[in-house]
Design a protein around this motif. Sequence first.
Motif, short mmCIF file in Angstrom:
data_model
loop_
_atom_site.label_atom_id
_atom_site.label_comp_id
_atom_site.label_asym_id
_atom_site.label_seq_id
_atom_site.Cartn_x
_atom_site.Cartn_y
_atom_site.Cartn_z
N GLU A 116 7.99 5.18 -23.86
CA GLU A 116 8.20 5.20 -22.42
C GLU A 116 6.89 5.46 -21.68
OE1 GLU A 116 10.82 4.55 -20.42
OE2 GLU A 116 11.69 3.78 -22.27
N LEU A 117 6.16 6.48 -22.16
CA LEU A 117 4.90 6.83 -21.52
C LEU A 117 3.91 5.67 -21.63
CD1 LEU A 117 4.67 10.51 -22.74
CD2 LEU A 117 5.21 9.71 -20.44
N LEU A 118 4.02 4.94 -22.72
CA LEU A 118 3.17 3.76 -22.92
C LEU A 118 3.50 2.72 -21.87
CD1 LEU A 118 1.13 2.57 -25.03
CD2 LEU A 118 3.10 1.51 -26.13
N LYS A 119 4.79 2.44 -21.71
CA LYS A 119 5.23 1.44 -20.74
C LYS A 119 4.82 1.83 -19.33
CE LYS A 119 9.62 0.84 -21.17
NZ LYS A 119 11.00 0.33 -21.03
N PHE A 150 0.82 5.80 -18.99
CA PHE A 150 0.17 7.10 -19.06
C PHE A 150 -0.72 7.21 -20.30
CE2 PHE A 150 3.64 8.20 -16.22
CZ PHE A 150 2.99 9.02 -15.30
N ILE A 151 -0.34 6.54 -21.37
CA ILE A 151 -1.10 6.63 -22.61
C ILE A 151 -1.33 5.25 -23.21
CG2 ILE A 151 -0.14 8.90 -23.18
CD1 ILE A 151 1.70 7.44 -25.20
N GLU A 152 -2.25 5.18 -24.14
CA GLU A 152 -2.33 4.00 -24.98
C GLU A 152 -2.45 4.47 -26.42
OE1 GLU A 152 -5.70 1.95 -23.44
OE2 GLU A 152 -7.15 3.06 -24.64
N LYS A 153 -1.99 3.62 -27.34
CA LYS A 153 -1.97 4.04 -28.73
C LYS A 153 -3.09 3.38 -29.49
CE LYS A 153 2.66 5.49 -29.20
NZ LYS A 153 3.58 5.79 -30.29
N GLU A 154 -3.70 4.15 -30.41
CA GLU A 154 -4.76 3.59 -31.25
C GLU A 154 -4.35 3.82 -32.69
OE1 GLU A 154 -8.36 5.43 -29.95
OE2 GLU A 154 -8.10 4.76 -27.88
N HIS A 155 -4.08 2.72 -33.35
CA HIS A 155 -3.58 2.76 -34.72
C HIS A 155 -4.54 3.54 -35.61
CE1 HIS A 155 -1.40 0.36 -38.09
NE2 HIS A 155 -1.41 1.66 -38.30
N GLY A 156 -4.02 4.52 -36.30
CA GLY A 156 -4.85 5.32 -37.20
C GLY A 156 -5.61 6.43 -36.52
N ARG A 157 -5.58 6.49 -35.20
CA ARG A 157 -6.34 7.50 -34.50
C ARG A 157 -5.46 8.43 -33.67
NH1 ARG A 157 -11.74 5.11 -32.33
NH2 ARG A 157 -10.33 3.40 -32.74
N GLY A 158 -4.66 7.88 -32.83
CA GLY A 158 -3.80 8.74 -32.03
C GLY A 158 -3.39 8.09 -30.71
N SER A 159 -2.74 8.89 -29.87
CA SER A 159 -2.30 8.40 -28.57
C SER A 159 -3.20 8.99 -27.50
CB SER A 159 -0.85 8.82 -28.30
OG SER A 159 -0.01 8.34 -29.32
N TYR A 192 9.51 -18.13 7.18
CA TYR A 192 9.98 -17.55 5.92
C TYR A 192 8.85 -16.84 5.19
CZ TYR A 192 13.79 -20.79 6.87
OH TYR A 192 14.81 -21.47 7.47
N PRO A 193 8.77 -15.53 5.33
CA PRO A 193 7.73 -14.80 4.60
C PRO A 193 8.03 -14.84 3.11
CG PRO A 193 9.26 -13.26 5.58
CD PRO A 193 9.63 -14.62 6.10
N ILE A 194 6.98 -14.60 2.32
CA ILE A 194 7.15 -14.49 0.88
C ILE A 194 7.59 -13.07 0.56
CG2 ILE A 194 5.99 -14.64 -1.34
CD1 ILE A 194 6.13 -17.30 -0.07
N ARG A 195 8.64 -12.94 -0.21
CA ARG A 195 9.10 -11.62 -0.61
C ARG A 195 8.82 -11.40 -2.08
NH1 ARG A 195 14.16 -12.03 2.25
NH2 ARG A 195 13.63 -11.75 4.44
N ASN A 196 8.79 -10.16 -2.44
CA ASN A 196 8.42 -9.85 -3.81
C ASN A 196 8.76 -8.39 -4.06
OD1 ASN A 196 6.62 -8.27 -5.30
ND2 ASN A 196 4.97 -9.72 -5.23
N SER A 197 9.40 -8.14 -5.20
CA SER A 197 9.73 -6.78 -5.60
C SER A 197 9.23 -6.53 -7.00
CB SER A 197 11.24 -6.55 -5.59
OG SER A 197 11.73 -6.64 -4.27
N PHE A 198 8.88 -5.30 -7.29
CA PHE A 198 8.56 -5.00 -8.67
C PHE A 198 8.98 -3.58 -9.02
CE2 PHE A 198 4.73 -4.54 -6.12
CZ PHE A 198 4.34 -3.25 -6.39
N PHE A 199 9.05 -3.30 -10.29
CA PHE A 199 9.62 -2.06 -10.79
C PHE A 199 8.69 -1.37 -11.76
CE2 PHE A 199 12.62 -5.45 -10.20
CZ PHE A 199 13.41 -4.95 -9.20
N LEU A 200 8.95 -0.10 -11.94
CA LEU A 200 8.19 0.73 -12.87
C LEU A 200 6.78 0.95 -12.40
CD1 LEU A 200 8.88 0.34 -16.65
CD2 LEU A 200 8.80 2.37 -15.23
#
Lengths: 240, 240
Positions: free
Chosen positions: A56-59, A62-71, B232-240
Amino acid sequence: MKSEKTTTKKYLTIQDYIKKRIQTGKFPVGSYLPSENEICNRFKTTRTTVRRALDELLKEGFIEKEHGRGSKVIERGNSLGLLTVKGFSGSIDYEVQTIVTTHPKIIKWDPVIAFPLTNDEKKSQCVYFQRVRNINNLPVVLENNWYSLDALQFIKADEFVEGSFFKTLSQKHLIEIMGADQELRSIPASKEVAKKLQIKIGNPILHISVRFRTSKPGLNLYGDLYCNTTEYPIRNSFFL
Amino acid sequence: MKSEKTTTKKYLTIQDYIKKRIQTGKFPVGSYLPSENEICNRFKTTRTTVRRALDELLKEGFIEKEHGRGSKVIERGNSLGLLTVKGFSGSIDYEVQTIVTTHPKIIKWDPVIAFPLTNDEKKSQCVYFQRVRNINNLPVVLENNWYSLDALQFIKADEFVEGSFFKTLSQKHLIEIMGADQELRSIPASKEVAKKLQIKIGNPILHISVRFRTSKPGLNLYGDLYCNTTEYPIRNSFFL
DNA sequence: AAGTGGTCTAGACCACGCG
DNA sequence: GCGTGGTCTAGACCACTTT
């Protein structure tokens, strides 16, 4: 047995815990989180659950993962549409200078806002501020901002973390941007906009109305941007 | 033992299998996938792995999950920035009529394209077509499209699935949009654009240059859109 | 070799939808 | 009550990075 039961999901507990430590700087940007196994021990759980929380934190960036090293904890700068959670500067490749042209003050809600206000917002007072973004000392974006005083305390411009309103929300108030709705129009510059952007009246301007949804219930951030795109177009990338 | 080993990930195998069945209509929109346990049996694996595959399809917008009922195949219409994978019509709330003003034909690459071409693309021939989108019989968007003939066969306009180029790619060629890069500018309408959009020369127009990245290596789709946003303006939504 | 994240197994119990 | 998806456990082996 009764037990306080399942309503709280374990991965959410872990996720929120880590997120808060990152937002408050206890896990600083650039550092590595404890390993998955360590987190397992601390929360008395299994890697499946810990990994779910980290995913979730990746998505959320907030973090990125590095294989063999850590987050690793990273600067949260997801590109999420036309603007980024870091604010305007993230969407442009150049050095941006920000000038607060109207400091935060309490006003009546401006009818120019392109989105319908909630009833709570209508009843509340409104905090407004205006900024201009310069690139190479040329004004490029004029930006109006509004939010409900009931949903978020009054914040003075000199309290902005690194001059950024979004960073302030994240680091000082633990509020995250969850998404946004935008409307884009190409319009001729009005007298006021032309003056502030130092262009001729009637020149084509990109007008963006934004509503940012936040993790704090009832708090939306409204924005109104006038962009001179002749020199600097707006860029935007997205994935998936 | 030697064995063909781990290079192929099981969840990817499952994911690709299901995706292909959806794209080819064997799992039709609106129907439910086999249950997670059934898929486990078919692929001789566990729910963890099957769920991982389904999670991907969920994120990519092929299915949605209904607790206690099953996983349903849905119309793939993620809003992904200014345009959707369904094409332009998805980003506007109104009825849109599409007119092919220039049928697909082979031309030299147009230097107007705002993104650098790959070497393979430069060496290849270019397929071009132009469309106008009408709303209430008023032209609102003028759209130029280009792609490399080496990367994708020539497709005639009357072969478009439901008039949509993107649907054609997905359903007939199993090619998905992976993301895009865009540039937005507010510009005065040129003579040609003004004529095709039935407005005055010099009126403000939203100009969008897009490069769509696809799941097919080497295949990018380039677009050049001129939008009359007054009505007609361009609309756009995004999440997360 | 030791530690990290990536994939996978083989179960378990719970919450939801439906007959 | 039964089948579905949602959460979780307690392991295993692999690939990658570092010492």
